[in-house]
Design a protein around this motif. Structure first.
Motif, PDB file in Angstrom:
ATOM      1  N   SER A  33       0.833  -1.207   0.000  1.00  0.00           N
ATOM      2  CA  SER A  33       0.000   0.000   0.000  1.00  0.00           C
ATOM      3  C   SER A  33       0.860   1.246   0.000  1.00  0.00           C
ATOM      4  O   SER A  33       0.523   2.242  -0.656  1.00  0.00           O
ATOM      5  N   ALA A  34       1.969   1.203   0.742  1.00  0.00           N
ATOM      6  CA  ALA A  34       2.851   2.370   0.773  1.00  0.00           C
ATOM      7  C   ALA A  34       3.382   2.643  -0.630  1.00  0.00           C
ATOM      8  O   ALA A  34       3.442   3.796  -1.072  1.00  0.00           O
ATOM      9  N   GLY A  35       3.736   1.597  -1.353  1.00  0.00           N
ATOM     10  CA  GLY A  35       4.214   1.773  -2.728  1.00  0.00           C
ATOM     11  C   GLY A  35       3.138   2.392  -3.612  1.00  0.00           C
ATOM     12  O   GLY A  35       3.400   3.315  -4.395  1.00  0.00           O
ATOM     13  N   TYR A  36       1.902   1.893  -3.456  1.00  0.00           N
ATOM     14  CA  TYR A  36       0.791   2.408  -4.251  1.00  0.00           C
ATOM     15  C   TYR A  36       0.539   3.891  -3.946  1.00  0.00           C
ATOM     16  O   TYR A  36       0.390   4.721  -4.856  1.00  0.00           O
ATOM     17  N   LEU A  37       0.535   4.239  -2.658  1.00  0.00           N
ATOM     18  CA  LEU A  37       0.263   5.635  -2.281  1.00  0.00           C
ATOM     19  C   LEU A  37       1.388   6.559  -2.740  1.00  0.00           C
ATOM     20  O   LEU A  37       1.148   7.711  -3.095  1.00  0.00           O
ATOM     21  N   GLN A  38       2.603   6.028  -2.750  1.00  0.00           N
ATOM     22  CA  GLN A  38       3.717   6.836  -3.251  1.00  0.00           C
ATOM     23  C   GLN A  38       3.497   7.166  -4.731  1.00  0.00           C
ATOM     24  O   GLN A  38       3.651   8.307  -5.157  1.00  0.00           O
ATOM     25  N   GLU A  39       3.103   6.137  -5.504  1.00  0.00           N
ATOM     26  CA  GLU A  39       2.821   6.379  -6.937  1.00  0.00           C
ATOM     27  C   GLU A  39       1.733   7.427  -7.123  1.00  0.00           C
ATOM     28  O   GLU A  39       1.723   8.171  -8.092  1.00  0.00           O
ATOM     29  N   LYS A  40       0.794   7.474  -6.187  1.00  0.00           N
ATOM     30  CA  LYS A  40      -0.320   8.423  -6.308  1.00  0.00           C
ATOM     31  C   LYS A  40       0.054   9.818  -5.814  1.00  0.00           C
ATOM     32  O   LYS A  40      -0.791  10.712  -5.775  1.00  0.00           O
ATOM     33  N   GLY A  41       1.301   9.986  -5.354  1.00  0.00           N
ATOM     34  CA  GLY A  41       1.770  11.317  -4.987  1.00  0.00           C
ATOM     35  C   GLY A  41       1.541  11.702  -3.537  1.00  0.00           C
ATOM     36  O   GLY A  41       1.694  12.867  -3.174  1.00  0.00           O
TER      37      GLY A  41
ATOM     38  N   PRO B 251       3.578   8.226   2.365  1.00  0.00           N
ATOM     39  CA  PRO B 251       2.825   7.023   1.990  1.00  0.00           C
ATOM     40  C   PRO B 251       2.866   5.911   3.037  1.00  0.00           C
ATOM     41  O   PRO B 251       1.848   5.272   3.301  1.00  0.00           O
ATOM     42  N   ARG B 252       4.005   5.710   3.661  1.00  0.00           N
ATOM     43  CA  ARG B 252       4.105   4.598   4.607  1.00  0.00           C
ATOM     44  C   ARG B 252       3.311   4.893   5.887  1.00  0.00           C
ATOM     45  O   ARG B 252       2.570   4.044   6.390  1.00  0.00           O
ATOM     46  N   LEU B 253       3.481   6.115   6.363  1.00  0.00           N
ATOM     47  CA  LEU B 253       2.716   6.524   7.546  1.00  0.00           C
ATOM     48  C   LEU B 253       1.212   6.386   7.280  1.00  0.00           C
ATOM     49  O   LEU B 253       0.459   5.851   8.092  1.00  0.00           O
ATOM     50  N   ASP B 254       0.785   6.860   6.111  1.00  0.00           N
ATOM     51  CA  ASP B 254      -0.645   6.786   5.778  1.00  0.00           C
ATOM     52  C   ASP B 254      -1.113   5.337   5.733  1.00  0.00           C
ATOM     53  O   ASP B 254      -2.180   4.991   6.244  1.00  0.00           O
ATOM     54  N   ALA B 255      -0.283   4.470   5.110  1.00  0.00           N
ATOM     55  CA  ALA B 255      -0.649   3.053   4.992  1.00  0.00           C
ATOM     56  C   ALA B 255      -0.793   2.441   6.388  1.00  0.00           C
ATOM     57  O   ALA B 255      -1.710   1.649   6.649  1.00  0.00           O
TER      58      ALA B 255
ATOM     59  N   GLY C 165      -7.639   2.775  -1.577  1.00  0.00           N
ATOM     60  CA  GLY C 165      -8.109   3.313  -2.866  1.00  0.00           C
ATOM     61  C   GLY C 165      -8.524   4.771  -2.720  1.00  0.00           C
ATOM     62  O   GLY C 165      -8.177   5.626  -3.538  1.00  0.00           O
ATOM     63  N   ARG C 166      -9.249   5.069  -1.653  1.00  0.00           N
ATOM     64  CA  ARG C 166      -9.718   6.449  -1.451  1.00  0.00           C
ATOM     65  C   ARG C 166      -8.551   7.376  -1.106  1.00  0.00           C
ATOM     66  O   ARG C 166      -8.492   8.506  -1.564  1.00  0.00           O
ATOM     67  N   ARG C 167      -7.616   6.853  -0.329  1.00  0.00           N
ATOM     68  CA  ARG C 167      -6.431   7.674  -0.020  1.00  0.00           C
ATOM     69  C   ARG C 167      -5.654   7.960  -1.307  1.00  0.00           C
ATOM     70  O   ARG C 167      -5.095   9.047  -1.475  1.00  0.00           O
ATOM     71  N   GLY C 168      -5.638   6.958  -2.216  1.00  0.00           N
ATOM     72  CA  GLY C 168      -4.989   7.144  -3.518  1.00  0.00           C
ATOM     73  C   GLY C 168      -5.643   8.257  -4.324  1.00  0.00           C
ATOM     74  O   GLY C 168      -5.004   8.885  -5.171  1.00  0.00           O
ATOM     75  N   GLN C 169      -6.923   8.520  -4.025  1.00  0.00           N
ATOM     76  CA  GLN C 169      -7.604   9.666  -4.671  1.00  0.00           C
ATOM     77  C   GLN C 169      -7.329  10.962  -3.913  1.00  0.00           C
ATOM     78  O   GLN C 169      -7.977  11.983  -4.163  1.00  0.00           O
TER      79      GLN C 169
ATOM     80  N   ALA D 158      -4.278  26.108  -6.509  1.00  0.00           N
ATOM     81  CA  ALA D 158      -2.986  25.423  -6.569  1.00  0.00           C
ATOM     82  C   ALA D 158      -2.716  24.579  -5.317  1.00  0.00           C
ATOM     83  O   ALA D 158      -1.628  24.026  -5.171  1.00  0.00           O
ATOM     84  N   LEU D 159      -3.706  24.456  -4.451  1.00  0.00           N
ATOM     85  CA  LEU D 159      -3.485  23.696  -3.213  1.00  0.00           C
ATOM     86  C   LEU D 159      -3.330  22.209  -3.499  1.00  0.00           C
ATOM     87  O   LEU D 159      -3.867  21.691  -4.480  1.00  0.00           O
ATOM     88  N   ALA D 160      -2.615  21.507  -2.621  1.00  0.00           N
ATOM     89  CA  ALA D 160      -2.520  20.052  -2.722  1.00  0.00           C
ATOM     90  C   ALA D 160      -3.938  19.473  -2.692  1.00  0.00           C
ATOM     91  O   ALA D 160      -4.818  20.053  -2.053  1.00  0.00           O
ATOM     92  N   PRO D 161      -4.154  18.352  -3.394  1.00  0.00           N
ATOM     93  CA  PRO D 161      -5.505  17.786  -3.432  1.00  0.00           C
ATOM     94  C   PRO D 161      -6.092  17.545  -2.036  1.00  0.00           C
ATOM     95  O   PRO D 161      -7.290  17.718  -1.829  1.00  0.00           O
ATOM     96  N   GLU D 162      -5.249  17.202  -1.088  1.00  0.00           N
ATOM     97  CA  GLU D 162      -5.746  16.965   0.281  1.00  0.00           C
ATOM     98  C   GLU D 162      -6.366  18.233   0.864  1.00  0.00           C
ATOM     99  O   GLU D 162      -7.411  18.193   1.512  1.00  0.00           O
TER     100      GLU D 162
END
Ligand code: GLN
Length: 283
Positions: free
Chosen positions: A14-22, A26-30, A66-70, A201-205
């Protein structure tokens, strides 16, 4: 038979996936999201690294990842965020409390004498973070916590009840001072302070958070002007104004306060070394 994933494998994938999503952490989030699904602290995840998970747990986790990836913020996915060591509930109608806002609480505490009845006004309470942290620090504090958003007030009220400080806080639906009367020892706020032109221009989050809590108008200073225009008539003498600011707004906000007759006391830097809080005295 389907592969049984262990906690460690799922975090790594998951950390790898979240990293790809920017995602920036990513690891902390996972880890936070898996801890949320399993009801475990992050340390417990490491103690159970080789434990296989059942299909339901994996499915629930996949949905969250998946939602975090968005680029939906972790706090909206878990419904929680810690502020001043308090577990707060948050939802999409409120700004997610930031660690730097703890400097507002610290500054207010520094200006006040502990243990005596003190009236505090917080403008734009959102999840209630500042008001709740103050109320939890001192049973003598009475906080009037204002927000223009009924959705935010509902979240803040629920947080006050869960932390059992609802008797110290009065919640008022009001556009800044509109419905406020009386005088206060301190007026504090983390108002919206982002320039309109920078919102896109804000980060998507951050873009997922309510614009109402972020949009400070053309130069980002609208709310400081409005606060200084009216604050004096709601302050005891001496009284204090403590405001969070954007990293490049210290000079402008100091000037606005001084033009309105307030004495500038201090500009406080945050953990990142940026100007973050400005304090004024009214006497
Ligand atoms: N700290 C938030 C950010 O920079 C802004 C919050 C605010 O406008 N008060 O994303």
């Amino acid at each position: 038979m389907a592969k049984q994933y262990t906690i460690g494998e799922l975090i790594n994938l998951s950390a790898g996936y979240l990293q790809e999503k920017g995602c920036s952490s990513p690891r902390l989030d996972a880890e936070l999201l898996l801890g949320h699904v399993l009801g475990l602290e992050r340390l417990d995840l490491y103690l159970n690294f080789d434990k296989p998970l059942n299909a339901d747990e994996v499915a629930a986790y996949r949905t969250l990842i998946g939602r975090r990836g968005q680029r939906i913020p972790v706090a909206y996915l878990t419904g929680q965020r810690e502020f001043y060591s308090l577990p707060l509930q948050v939802s999409e109608g409120v700004l997610i409390p930031r660690p730097e806002t703890e400097f507002v609480v610290d500054k207010v505490l520094e200006l006040l004498e502990p243990g005596i009845p003190t009236e505090i006004l917080e403008l734009g309470t959102g999840s209630g973070a500042i008001a709740l942290a103050l109320a939890c620090q001192d049973p003598g504090f009475r906080v009037t916590a204002v927000d223009v958003s009924p959705a935010a007030l509902a979240v803040a009220r629920a947080n006050a009840e869960r932390l059992e400080v609802q008797n110290q806080i009065t919640f008022v639906e009001s556009d800044l001072f509109q419905k406020i009367s009386g005088t206060y020892k301190v007026i504090c706020s983390n108002p919206p302070y982002i320039k309109k032109s920078e919102l896109s221009a804000l980060a998507p989050e951050v873009a997922a958070e309510p614009a109402l809590a972020l949009d400070g108008g053309v130069d980002g200073l609208d709310f400081y002007r409005r606060i200084f225009n009216q604050a004096a008539s709601f302050l005891e003498q001496p009284g204090f104004v403590v405001l969070e600011i954007g990293w490049d707004q210290a000079g402008d906000v100091r000037r606005l306060g001084e033009e309105a007759g307030f004495t500038w006391l201090e500009t406080v830097k945050d953990y990142g070394g940026h100007d973050r809080v400005v304090a004024f005295k009214w006497e």
